[in-house]
Design a protein around this motif. Sequence first.
Motif, PDB file in Angstrom:
ATOM      1  N   SER A  27       0.881  -1.175   0.000  1.00 11.86           N
ATOM      2  CA  SER A  27       0.000   0.000   0.000  1.00 11.86           C
ATOM      3  C   SER A  27       0.912   1.218   0.000  1.00 11.86           C
ATOM      4  CB  SER A  27      -0.880   0.008   1.247  1.00 11.86           C
ATOM      5  OG  SER A  27      -0.081   0.302   2.368  1.00 11.86           O
ATOM      6  N   THR A  29       1.665   2.813   2.455  1.00 17.91           N
ATOM      7  CA  THR A  29       2.516   2.593   3.642  1.00 17.91           C
ATOM      8  C   THR A  29       3.802   1.879   3.240  1.00 17.91           C
ATOM      9  OG1 THR A  29       0.451   2.250   4.872  1.00 17.91           O
ATOM     10  CG2 THR A  29       2.491   1.632   5.978  1.00 17.91           C
ATOM     11  N   GLU A  48       4.341  -7.308  -3.026  1.00 19.78           N
ATOM     12  CA  GLU A  48       2.909  -6.997  -2.951  1.00 19.78           C
ATOM     13  C   GLU A  48       2.117  -8.119  -3.620  1.00 19.78           C
ATOM     14  OE1 GLU A  48       0.649  -4.836  -1.637  1.00 19.78           O
ATOM     15  OE2 GLU A  48      -0.800  -6.026  -2.778  1.00 19.78           O
ATOM     16  N   LYS A  49       1.054  -8.548  -2.938  1.00 20.33           N
ATOM     17  CA  LYS A  49       0.311  -9.696  -3.468  1.00 20.33           C
ATOM     18  C   LYS A  49      -0.669  -9.333  -4.572  1.00 20.33           C
ATOM     19  CE  LYS A  49      -3.103  -9.907   0.306  1.00 20.33           C
ATOM     20  NZ  LYS A  49      -4.327  -9.382  -0.271  1.00 20.33           N
ATOM     21  N   GLY A  55      -2.810  -0.715  -1.974  1.00 20.28           N
ATOM     22  CA  GLY A  55      -3.610  -1.327  -0.919  1.00 20.28           C
ATOM     23  C   GLY A  55      -5.066  -0.910  -0.955  1.00 20.28           C
ATOM     24  N   VAL A  56      -5.590  -0.545   0.199  1.00 18.83           N
ATOM     25  CA  VAL A  56      -7.015  -0.208   0.302  1.00 18.83           C
ATOM     26  C   VAL A  56      -7.369   0.954  -0.638  1.00 18.83           C
ATOM     27  CG1 VAL A  56      -8.749   0.790   1.863  1.00 18.83           C
ATOM     28  CG2 VAL A  56      -7.365  -1.132   2.602  1.00 18.83           C
ATOM     29  N   ILE A  64     -10.291   8.698  -0.395  1.00 17.41           N
ATOM     30  CA  ILE A  64     -10.158   9.928   0.407  1.00 17.41           C
ATOM     31  C   ILE A  64      -8.882   9.897   1.242  1.00 17.41           C
ATOM     32  CG2 ILE A  64     -11.096  11.167   2.409  1.00 17.41           C
ATOM     33  CD1 ILE A  64     -12.698  11.735   0.003  1.00 17.41           C
ATOM     34  N   HIS A  66      -7.154  12.365   4.200  1.00 18.53           N
ATOM     35  CA  HIS A  66      -7.638  13.425   5.092  1.00 18.53           C
ATOM     36  C   HIS A  66      -6.673  14.605   5.143  1.00 18.53           C
ATOM     37  CE1 HIS A  66     -10.220  10.010   6.251  1.00 18.53           C
ATOM     38  NE2 HIS A  66     -11.121  10.975   6.302  1.00 18.53           N
ATOM     39  N   PHE A 134       3.664 -12.942   0.466  1.00 20.39           N
ATOM     40  CA  PHE A 134       4.494 -13.465   1.558  1.00 20.39           C
ATOM     41  C   PHE A 134       3.820 -14.726   2.086  1.00 20.39           C
ATOM     42  CE2 PHE A 134       4.293 -13.770   6.201  1.00 20.39           C
ATOM     43  CZ  PHE A 134       5.586 -14.215   6.436  1.00 20.39           C
ATOM     44  N   THR A 167       1.966  -5.403   5.850  1.00 20.79           N
ATOM     45  CA  THR A 167       0.904  -6.194   5.228  1.00 20.79           C
ATOM     46  C   THR A 167      -0.483  -5.838   5.758  1.00 20.79           C
ATOM     47  OG1 THR A 167       1.186  -7.913   6.896  1.00 20.79           O
ATOM     48  CG2 THR A 167       2.419  -8.202   4.836  1.00 20.79           C
ATOM     49  N   ASP A 171       1.065  -9.988   8.770  1.00 19.52           N
ATOM     50  CA  ASP A 171       1.267 -11.410   8.445  1.00 19.52           C
ATOM     51  C   ASP A 171       2.635 -11.929   8.875  1.00 19.52           C
ATOM     52  OD1 ASP A 171      -1.242 -11.432   7.361  1.00 19.52           O
ATOM     53  OD2 ASP A 171      -0.608 -11.777   5.285  1.00 19.52           O
ATOM     54  N   GLY A 304     -12.570  -4.047   1.562  1.00 24.03           N
ATOM     55  CA  GLY A 304     -11.841  -3.107   2.416  1.00 24.03           C
ATOM     56  C   GLY A 304     -11.844  -3.603   3.848  1.00 24.03           C
ATOM     57  N   GLY A 403       1.766   0.627   9.415  1.00 23.06           N
ATOM     58  CA  GLY A 403       0.393   0.420   8.956  1.00 23.06           C
ATOM     59  C   GLY A 403      -0.537   0.055  10.093  1.00 23.06           C
ATOM     60  N   ARG A 404      -1.702  -0.444   9.711  1.00 24.39           N
ATOM     61  CA  ARG A 404      -2.788  -0.548  10.687  1.00 24.39           C
ATOM     62  C   ARG A 404      -2.574  -1.603  11.764  1.00 24.39           C
ATOM     63  NH1 ARG A 404      -5.698  -4.984   8.755  1.00 24.39           N
ATOM     64  NH2 ARG A 404      -5.642  -5.220   6.487  1.00 24.39           N
ATOM     65  N   ARG A 417      -5.750   5.326  12.175  1.00 20.60           N
ATOM     66  CA  ARG A 417      -5.834   4.337  11.097  1.00 20.60           C
ATOM     67  C   ARG A 417      -5.887   4.931   9.693  1.00 20.60           C
ATOM     68  NH1 ARG A 417     -11.168   3.351   9.337  1.00 20.60           N
ATOM     69  NH2 ARG A 417     -12.613   4.823  10.250  1.00 20.60           N
ATOM     70  N   MET A 419      -5.175   6.963   6.146  1.00 22.83           N
ATOM     71  CA  MET A 419      -3.986   6.769   5.312  1.00 22.83           C
ATOM     72  C   MET A 419      -2.917   7.840   5.487  1.00 22.83           C
ATOM     73  SD  MET A 419      -5.649   5.055   1.914  1.00 22.83           S
ATOM     74  CE  MET A 419      -7.316   5.680   1.878  1.00 22.83           C
TER      75      MET A 419
HETATM   76  C1  LIG Z   1     -13.958   0.725   3.538  1.00 18.97           C
HETATM   77  C2  LIG Z   1     -12.873   1.531   4.144  1.00 18.97           C
HETATM   78  C3  LIG Z   1     -12.949   2.895   4.106  1.00 18.97           C
HETATM   79  C4  LIG Z   1     -11.932   3.669   4.610  1.00 18.97           C
HETATM   80  N1  LIG Z   1     -11.990   5.009   4.470  1.00 18.97           N
HETATM   81  C5  LIG Z   1     -10.867   5.708   4.645  1.00 18.97           C
HETATM   82  C6  LIG Z   1     -10.771   7.034   4.178  1.00 18.97           C
HETATM   83  O1  LIG Z   1     -11.724   7.601   3.654  1.00 18.97           O
HETATM   84  N2  LIG Z   1      -9.582   7.668   4.305  1.00 18.97           N
HETATM   85  C7  LIG Z   1      -8.512   7.074   4.914  1.00 18.97           C
HETATM   86  O2  LIG Z   1      -7.447   7.673   4.972  1.00 18.97           O
HETATM   87  N3  LIG Z   1      -8.596   5.845   5.420  1.00 18.97           N
HETATM   88  C8  LIG Z   1      -9.730   5.131   5.256  1.00 18.97           C
HETATM   89  N4  LIG Z   1      -9.790   3.846   5.675  1.00 18.97           N
HETATM   90  C9  LIG Z   1      -8.689   3.291   6.468  1.00 18.97           C
HETATM   91  C10 LIG Z   1      -7.433   3.052   5.658  1.00 18.97           C
HETATM   92  O3  LIG Z   1      -7.750   2.772   4.325  1.00 18.97           O
HETATM   93  C11 LIG Z   1      -6.610   1.916   6.231  1.00 18.97           C
HETATM   94  O4  LIG Z   1      -6.518   1.981   7.624  1.00 18.97           O
HETATM   95  C12 LIG Z   1      -5.197   1.981   5.667  1.00 18.97           C
HETATM   96  O5  LIG Z   1      -5.260   1.861   4.261  1.00 18.97           O
HETATM   97  C13 LIG Z   1      -4.349   0.902   6.242  1.00 18.97           C
HETATM   98  O6  LIG Z   1      -3.138   0.921   5.551  1.00 18.97           O
HETATM   99  P1  LIG Z   1      -2.176  -0.311   5.574  1.00 18.97           P
HETATM  100  O7  LIG Z   1      -1.040   0.031   4.684  1.00 18.97           O
HETATM  101  O8  LIG Z   1      -1.880  -0.714   6.958  1.00 18.97           O
HETATM  102  O9  LIG Z   1      -3.036  -1.503   4.991  1.00 18.97           O
HETATM  103  P2  LIG Z   1      -3.584  -1.829   3.529  1.00 18.97           P
HETATM  104  O10 LIG Z   1      -4.006  -0.610   2.800  1.00 18.97           O
HETATM  105  O11 LIG Z   1      -4.579  -2.912   3.766  1.00 18.97           O
HETATM  106  O12 LIG Z   1      -2.319  -2.421   2.770  1.00 18.97           O
HETATM  107  C14 LIG Z   1      -1.760  -3.673   3.033  1.00 18.97           C
HETATM  108  C15 LIG Z   1      -1.020  -4.080   1.765  1.00 18.97           C
HETATM  109  O13 LIG Z   1      -0.330  -5.298   1.997  1.00 18.97           O
HETATM  110  C16 LIG Z   1      -0.629  -6.225   0.975  1.00 18.97           C
HETATM  111  N5  LIG Z   1      -0.533  -7.560   1.569  1.00 18.97           N
HETATM  112  C17 LIG Z   1      -1.300  -8.057   2.562  1.00 18.97           C
HETATM  113  N6  LIG Z   1      -0.900  -9.298   2.874  1.00 18.97           N
HETATM  114  C18 LIG Z   1       0.132  -9.587   2.051  1.00 18.97           C
HETATM  115  C19 LIG Z   1       0.964 -10.729   1.890  1.00 18.97           C
HETATM  116  N7  LIG Z   1       0.794 -11.819   2.646  1.00 18.97           N
HETATM  117  N8  LIG Z   1       1.929 -10.685   0.950  1.00 18.97           N
HETATM  118  C20 LIG Z   1       2.109  -9.583   0.180  1.00 18.97           C
HETATM  119  N9  LIG Z   1       1.342  -8.470   0.291  1.00 18.97           N
HETATM  120  C21 LIG Z   1       0.372  -8.479   1.226  1.00 18.97           C
HETATM  121  C22 LIG Z   1      -2.051  -5.853   0.550  1.00 18.97           C
HETATM  122  O14 LIG Z   1      -2.369  -6.343  -0.729  1.00 18.97           O
HETATM  123  C23 LIG Z   1      -1.981  -4.330   0.615  1.00 18.97           C
HETATM  124  O15 LIG Z   1      -1.459  -3.763  -0.556  1.00 18.97           O
HETATM  125  C24 LIG Z   1     -10.815   3.040   5.214  1.00 18.97           C
HETATM  126  C25 LIG Z   1     -10.738   1.652   5.294  1.00 18.97           C
HETATM  127  C26 LIG Z   1     -11.752   0.905   4.751  1.00 18.97           C
HETATM  128  C27 LIG Z   1     -11.618  -0.570   4.783  1.00 18.97           C
END
Ligand SMILES: Cc1cc2nc3c(=O)[nH]c(=O)nc-3n(C[C@H](O)[C@H](O)[C@H](O)COP(=O)(O)OP(=O)(O)OC[C@H]3O[C@@H](n4cnc5c(N)ncnc54)[C@H](O)[C@@H]3O)c2cc1C
Length: 463
Positions: A27, A29, A48-49, A55-56, A64, A66, A134, A167, A171, A304, A403-404, A417, A419
């Motif tokens: 993502s 992140t 990246e998978k 990512g999300v 969006i 913020h 992974f 991830t 993971d 999501g 990340g989250r 949480r 982005m």
């Molecule tokens: C429906 C919804 C609406 C939201 N609305 C907003 C919003 O409006 N604005 C905002 O800022 N935030 C919003 N959020 C929150 C925000 O999107 C997430 O908290 C944030 O994207 C988390 O980032 P992350 O990088 O930790 O995880 P993710 O974005 O989930 O990224 C994880 C990445 O790791 C990859 N991955 C996972 N497992 C593996 C693996 N085993 N091997 C290889 N790759 C892997 C995934 O494919 C992904 O690319 C929303 C979330 C959701 C679900």
Amino acid sequence: MIEMHIEEPAKRIPVYDEADICVLGGSCTGVFAAVRAARLGARVVLVEKQNAFGGVATSGLVNIWHSLYDTTFTKQIIAGLTWETIERLARVDAVRAEEKSHSAGYALNTEELKIELDRLVLESGVKPYLHTAFAAPYVQDGELKGVIVENKSGRGAILARQFVDATGDGDLCARLELAHRVSPQFQPSTACAKISGWGEGGGMPEDDPREGGLKGLNLNEARLKHREAYDLPEGFGWGRYVPGTKGIYMYAGTRVYHADSADGEQLTHAEIEGRRQVRAVMDLIRDHGPDNRIALVALPSYIGTRETRHVEARHRLKGSEVLLGTAFDDAIASGSYRVDIHHQDKPGLTFKYLDGTEVYVRPGYPHAVGRWRPDTGDSPTYYQIPYRSLLPQGPYPNLIMAGRMIDVDDEAFGGVRVMVNMNQTGEAAGVAAYLALHQDRPLDTVDPSELRRTLREGGSIML
Ligand SMILES: Cc1cc2nc3c(=O)[nH]c(=O)nc-3n(C[C@H](O)[C@H](O)[C@H](O)COP(=O)(O)OP(=O)(O)OC[C@H]3O[C@@H](n4cnc5c(N)ncnc54)[C@H](O)[C@@H]3O)c2cc1C
């Protein structure tokens, strides 16, 4: 899951790559972690998978970001690669600023974001692996030496000296059996959708997510009224027009409760149920708002996921520390997004603001406005995330998370949480991994002031 086990035979596998730093999860992140480390001179592999980075935001359609300002909207508190990416997207008309709003800062065309992230990765010299998941850690003599991945070429290893788990679900940390938890109140998942022909004009009124611009239909009221006929759970719906398009709306209005996306079977259920609900919303709009000539344009590549595991770290960031704006010596990120808890045990969500206001929003009902603390006339305007909350407990000194999955309680998670905050944890993890590598020291002994200085030199704002 069937309670049965088999022994997987050991086998020799090829080493696909060897790097200084391996980032798992791409993502923003993970991309930002990789890019920041590569810009400092590290050889970085990014795994990246999915077929694209983001990512999300990209694969999940959430469009969006913020505010980059404090709660007064006068002081910029976030810059770095988040700001650089916004500027790059602006050049291709793929971002619309919604300034001075607690609901949004920037609406993005996240298809364009996929392309900008490709560019960022390649320009910085990061070695990307897409369609690569992974699968397992590679630990030798108690040391984390590599990761085992799976892709079209089969199973192979990536060896590295430092590892960033980005991830989302943690993971790598989970497979290393590091202490982690899933909160009983983990925030539910939502399948988004891009829908064309959705009303007219752009966007929702400030802080009023009820209308969504549909012609002749208040969707939240209609959903409440016809809930049973369309089998739609109560929850919360919002959306944004996709910048640069004509009337394509990203709607985030489904709710899959009690499905843990870090569990294979529950994730499968969530995907199918999320898509069923998208269809039910479409049917409801067609039946009750026929002036909207809607068509489904895109479903997410995956549902999501708001929340799954949190890994125990050197410090668990508490809701009180976020809401009271606690300053940390080792702060690596600043944020101003309100605490925003999508409930698991009841419909709707709760917003808690740094000024002490609390609002419970249940679509179709009046907002319940109160306070979580008395009005003292003096409120913090931003909060911070400490470096320690990225450092997992356990025996691996060369592992950091971003990340989250970082260590935060339910309330703190509601705020951090989003982005623009998670992006900063990525940048910090990448820079920390570089410093640990360069100085040949464990990640938990990286000097926070040097980390903050290096982040600042690379374009981040450090308060
Ligand atoms: C429906 C919804 C609406 C939201 N609305 C907003 C919003 O409006 N604005 C905002 O800022 N935030 C919003 N959020 C929150 C925000 O999107 C997430 O908290 C944030 O994207 C988390 O980032 P992350 O990088 O930790 O995880 P993710 O974005 O989930 O990224 C994880 C990445 O790791 C990859 N991955 C996972 N497992 C593996 C693996 N085993 N091997 C290889 N790759 C892997 C995934 O494919 C992904 O690319 C929303 C979330 C959701 C679900």
